[in-house]
Design an enzyme around this catalytic site. Structure first.
Site, short mmCIF file in Angstrom:
data_model
loop_
_atom_site.label_atom_id
_atom_site.label_comp_id
_atom_site.label_asym_id
_atom_site.label_seq_id
_atom_site.Cartn_x
_atom_site.Cartn_y
_atom_site.Cartn_z
N LYS C 76 -23.59 55.67 -48.95
CA LYS C 76 -23.66 56.35 -50.20
C LYS C 76 -23.11 58.00 -49.77
O LYS C 76 -23.37 58.30 -48.80
CB LYS C 76 -25.28 56.43 -50.16
CG LYS C 76 -25.75 57.26 -51.33
CD LYS C 76 -27.22 57.26 -51.41
CE LYS C 76 -27.99 57.78 -52.73
NZ LYS C 76 -29.44 57.68 -52.73
N SER C 151 -31.57 56.17 -57.11
CA SER C 151 -30.46 56.78 -57.32
C SER C 151 -29.09 56.23 -56.41
O SER C 151 -27.82 56.67 -56.56
CB SER C 151 -30.77 58.25 -56.54
OG SER C 151 -30.69 58.04 -55.15
N SER C 175 -35.25 54.67 -54.39
CA SER C 175 -33.62 54.62 -54.68
C SER C 175 -32.97 53.56 -53.87
O SER C 175 -31.63 53.45 -54.16
CB SER C 175 -33.06 55.84 -54.36
OG SER C 175 -33.62 56.96 -55.30
#
Lengths: 95, 478, 484
Positions: C76, C151, C175
């Site tokens: 990420k 997210s 997330s």
């Protein structure tokens, strides 16, 4: 809780956050919605309840007083917007 | 109208650690800009603070030395504001739960009385970087070497009533942190500085007046000047029918006045909250007991001991214990001198201090070490030299000519204590001054001093004065 | 090759069926072929990945291979990667080449895994749909008109589309778990403090925790084993040995006590999602688990408490983005205030600004007690609910999200309704517990996630439950159309 445009401007200044004038009413509406939503918290009596700052009630670990970091200025300043003679530059600060 | 001054001091003392409070970067003063600012100090995205164990120990020492509570649980909080020398946009400090609180310090005033000043709290925090206002194409340069240096902020109660008291209190704290070895107290380098909260009120009134905060004062002299100026200013404002504004003011050392800091005038809302990157600091009784055990002798206790052990006056003991360095020097010298406390005290307070002052020298770097001074005092004690010759020896040692014994030998300063030799010299003097003998024996007894002077002159001051006196009296009066 | 699990690939690498370089090239090819549609990557680090793959192949040859040696994966874009752009999905960091490695980055590197790129995400991890990214929304591989969740939407979509066998994510309010559910894959949020936060760009420090995305629980166990561990650079990291997460994977579920909180099955839950979750739980009972109804009475406080605590912490955490030492700086600032307000005004997007404003407000003078302190008290009550429940049960189960993936743009203008899509996941972050989402079926052709919450440091138990379920179900092997 309902916030108006001047509240938003005040908070935005405190947070040094530039906001377009046109967007202020939208933020005021969003923020008011969010704040009324979180006011559900008032539905519960929390008298005598300890605030929980951390999920695990651990205590601070201490680090030995040893210098472990050397000079890395060149490397770190590669990502800096503006430097001169090893200093970070900002607009003139008047005291 | 008679006014009373009310002062509270916030003293910022850098703690003498190797590394920073939350990072492993060095705290050494004077490095090239930003060469001692690591990822954590720069507040790079993703970095996290880890607390230095030494700052906790040092804060606990301070707490115990000031009769304060060392908190079993203290919490770091973020103080949020934007400033270019504050990399993260917040300062990690302590707010609701400081590590030290509710203590006091007894301060000796010039009139000999003592006054108790309350210590509200002492909390740990990180120092900010420095803004350099030299002109970089009309911009300000930021050096973050100092960012993250540990600070102990010591907040007094508003118990101080005059600039002189403020100075006495600040000096006492200064001496204390140096005694404890937790700060170098170097005011030129900014390791020890203070903010003064000053207000005035009509004498007899209980409520406090509106206060002004004078920021960043870095010398004892400036504290006195700044407070005195500020008190006068406030009196003028109030007596002129005006009102004192609560504000932050800056002391201008060149013009000896305080002035309002307009750029920081806007009301701050620091939005303190517990720092979620750090956990509560918990100290148990065993930890606190161990710190207590490690405390060095405090100035007041040392002073009392100097009086009882070395037979010094309160006054002399007070001077000698003003700094740990001077006290240590005194004790070391006295020990070498064979426990000649009074004599050592006279020399440390007299010749040594004068020489240090004259050459602007610190006692810890004195050209005449405690060993050297003690060695010389030993030679006074055993009669090798007189007190007068000792001054000559001291000066030679100060100039780097070696130890007392070396100087005495090299310059032939050994005292003449051989009675026969002295008698011979006296005979010569008497032979050469028949007229004075006649006058002396005729009743002008003051002339005795003349003969002593002549003998000392003939021996370049090296004759043992006591023996000269005795022998002269015997030969003249005999 | 892209249909193989991480564990299968590791076996192939060690037995010489394929090399890490081949595997890495295959992943890069799939990214080149499919990602223009999905937008799951912000940066693809092709040449670095190939170099790392060659090094891994050498290590394998030398017999020094661990379970992740040579396995391609994606980070990420919230983890700092030395020398590689780390944007956090924000214009603020569009020019930021991280000058150091996060602990997770180091650990994955030490494990020999091959980083193939950095994945798209909601800006500063603030969002539940991946629509707040400066780099544009990520599409859900199951239906490209819907969101992948957020997210960590890029990390989830990349694994779901079989572009990489595994990826990393972070979970502050759901997330990892919510996008895992919406994309039909496995996502694990460990106990707070289990994985180091050092070098992970902070959103809300007391809630953030990193974890893996994989297709199966077994793969997640391998990833977590590499990511977890004590880190002296993170004060909130827990000094406790890391379990061997693969050791207990096959332990029988006989006697496992499952708790079903009534609060998680009430109003607001999409019927199709509820049905799939119930069916999955029924499978567990067939494996020997028992089911008990429990109550978490303060559940309704969790979203409100979260939307005080998280914005408060983020408003402070994001103050360092001021245009002075790194990141976006506005052109020709007139003075200091202008430098700050324009750099931040230009650098941050709408949702980030909203949360900074809310956080600034709730911490400001006069409101701290009413909002922040109150929320932290509510947090205590929420954790106490869980502690009470874990006296009776071993694992709490329910839906991960109230609905399947919603349409792009559907909730973009209504922050509160967006926030409610995390209603089942948020309480877990407030309490700091480990939790996992695994594929549990479909509703209207879109994946449904089963949410499993364990007691502190019981990641092994969650992985065990997930793995056993995945031995008797095949939801986790389903591949979205067009990505087979």
């Amino acid at each position: 809780m309902s916030l108006d445009a001047s509240d938003v401007e005040k908070i935005a200044h405190l947070a040094r956050l530039g906001i377009n004038v046109d967007d202020i009413p939208g933020y005021a509406r969003n923020l008011s919605d969010i704040l009324s939503f979180v006011e559900q918290l008032n539905s519960v009596d929390t008298t005598g309840v300890e605030p929980l700052a951390h999920p695990l009630e651990a205590t601070q670990r201490l680090r030995p007083d040893v210098v472990t970091e050397g000079n890395n200025r060149e490397h770190f300043q590669q990502v800096a917007p503006e430097t001169e003679s090893g200093l970070y530059l900002v607009p003139q600060v008047i005291e | 109208m008679a006014w009373e001054t009310v002062i509270g001091l916030e003293i910022h003392s850098q703690l003498a650690t190797n590394s920073k409070i939350f990072s492993g970067a060095s705290t050494t003063y004077g490095a090239e800009p930003n060469t001692q600012a690591c990822a954590v100090d720069l507040g790079l995205p993703g970095v996290l603070p880890v607390l230095n164990e030494e700052v906790v120990r040092m804060a606990a020492m301070f707490g115990l030395a000031t009769h304060s509570t060392v908190a079993p649980r203290s919490v770091f909080a973020r103080k949020n504001y934007f400033y270019p020398d504050l990399p993260k946009g917040y300062q990690i400090s302590q707010f609701e739960l400081p590590i030290v609180h509710d203590g006091y310090l007894d301060v000796e005033l010039e009139d000999g009385s003592s006054k108790r000043i309350g210590i509200t709290r002492a909390h740990l925090e990180e120092d900010a970087g420095k803004s350099l206002h030299e002109n970089f194409m009309g911009k300000t340069g930021i050096d973050l070497n100092r960012a993250g240096t540990p600070l102990l902020e010591i907040v007094s109660e508003p118990d101080i009533r005059s600039a002189k008291e403020a100075v006495a209190y600040m000096k006492k704290i200064h001496s204390l942190v140096r005694y404890l070895g937790i700060s170098d107290g170097n005011m030129q380098e900014g390791s020890f500085r203070c903010d003064a909260n000053v207000s005035i009120r009509p004498l007899g009134q209980e409520a406090f007046g509106t206060r002004a905060e004078i920021k960043n004062i870095n010398s004892f002299r400036f504290v006195e000047q700044a407070i005195n100026y500020e008190v006068e200013r406030q009196i003028m404002v109030l007596e002129g029918g005006g009102e004192v504004v609560q504000e932050t003011r800056l002391f201008d050392a060149d013009r000896h006045e305080t002035r309002s800091m307009r750029s920081k005038e806007e009301a701050n809302d620091y939005r303190y909250f517990p720092d979620p990157d750090l956990l509560p600091v918990e100290l148990d009784e065993a930890y606190i007991a161990a710190v207590r055990e490690s405390l060095p002798e405090m100035p007041d206790a040392k002073k009392a001991r100097f009086v009882s052990e070395h037979g010094l006056s309160e006054y002399d003991a007070g001077i000698l214990t003003a700094t740990r360095e001077m006290a240590d020097y005194f004790e070391a010298a006295a020990q070498v001198a064979g426990a000649a406390g009074k004599l050592t005290a006279n020399w440390v307070i007299g010749e040594l201090s004068a020489a240090l002052n004259r050459d602007d020298c610190d006692i810890s770097n004195s050209p005449v070490s405690a060993d050297m001074l003690g060695g010389m005092l030993l030679r006074i004690e055993d009669g090798t030299i007189s007190g007068k010759i000792a001054k000559q020896v001291f000066e030679a040692m100060w100039q780097g000519e070696g130890s007392a014994d070396e100087v005495i030998d090299k310059q032939g300063l050994r005292q003449i204590s051989d009675a026969a030799a002295i008698e011979g010299i006296i005979s010569d003097v008497l032979d050469n001054n028949p007229k004075q003998i006649e006058q002396y024996r005729g009743g002008q007894v003051k002339l005795f001093g003349f003969f002593v002077g002549q003998v000392m002159k003939a021996t370049q001051g090296k004759a043992n004065p006591k023996q000269v006196n005795e022998l002269l009296r015997k030969l003249l009066d005999g | 090759m892209h249909q193989k699990s991480l564990v299968e690939l590791a076996t192939d690498l060690r037995s010489g069926v394929c090399s890490s370089e081949e595997l890495t090239r295959a992943c890069l090819q799939r990214i080149a072929g499919h990602d223009p549609r999905l937008n799951s990557f912000v940066t693809v680090t092709g040449s670095q990945a190939l170099a790392a793959a060659q090094a891994a192949d050498a290590a394998i040859k030398a017999g020094n291979a661990g379970p992740l040696t040579g396995i391609p994966f994606a980070h990420k874009d919230i983890f700092c990667t030395n020398g590689v752009k780390t944007s956090c999905g924000s214009r603020m960091l569009d020019n930021f080449i991280a000058p150091y490695d996060a602990t997770v980055t180091e650990k994955m590197h030490e494990a020999g895994a091959v980083m193939i790129g950095k994945t798209n995400m909601d800006e500063f991890a603030m969002g539940s749909s991946n629509e707040t990214s400066f780099y544009g929304p990520v599409k859900n591989p199951w239906d490209e008109t819907t969101v992948p969740g957020g997210s960590s939407g890029g990390s989830a979509a990349a694994v779901a589309a079989r572009l990489v066998p595994a990826s990393t994510g972070t979970d502050t309010g759901g997330s990892i778990r919510q996008p895992a559910a919406l994309c039909g894959i496995t996502g694990l949020k460990p106990t707070y403090g289990r994985v180091s936060r050092y070098g992970m760009i902070a959103f809300a420090s007391s809630l953030d925790q990193a974890g893996p995305f994989t297709r199966s629980a077994e793969d997640a166990a391998v990833m977590l084993g590499a990511m977890a561990g004590f880190d002296p650079r993170d004060s909130t990291s827990v000094d406790r040995p890391v379990d061997d997460y693969t050791a207990q994977l096959n332990a029988p579920l006989q006697g496992l006590r499952i708790g079903l909180p009534g609060e998680y099955f009430g109003d607001g839950l999409d019927a199709g999602v509820g049905d799939a979750v119930s069916a999955a739980i029924a499978e567990f009972t067939k494996l020997g688990a028992t089911v008990t109804d429990i109550t978490l009475p303060n559940t309704h406080l969790s979203v409100p408490a979260y939307y005080v605590v998280a914005p408060a912490e983020c408003s402070s955490n994001l103050s360092r983005f001021d245009g002075v030492r790194f990141g976006h700086r506005a052109g020709n600032p007139q003075d200091l205030t202008d430098l700050y307000t324009r750099s931040r005004g230009e650098g941050f997007g709408d949702e980030v600004k909203r949360r900074i404003l809310v956080g600034t407000y709730v911490l400001s003078a006069g409101y701290y007690d009413a909002y922040y302190l109150k929320a932290q008290q509510a947090r205590h009550l929420i954790r106490d609910d869980f502690m009470q429940a874990f006296k009776q049960v071993d694992v709490i189960m329910g839906p991960t999200a109230p609905s399947v993936a919603f349409k792009l743009g559907e909730k973009a203008d209504d922050p509160v309704s967006m926030y409610l899509s995390d209603i089942y996941t948020i309480a877990v972050n407030l309490a700091g517990l480990p939790a996992m989402s695994i594929p549990a079926g479909f509703s209207n052709g879109m994946p449904v996630g089963l949410h499993m919450v364990g007691n502190y440091f019981e990641e092994s138990r969650l992985l065990n439950a997930g793995h056993c379920y995945q031995q008797v179900s095949d939801w986790h092997t389903r591949t979205p159309q067009g990505f087979e």
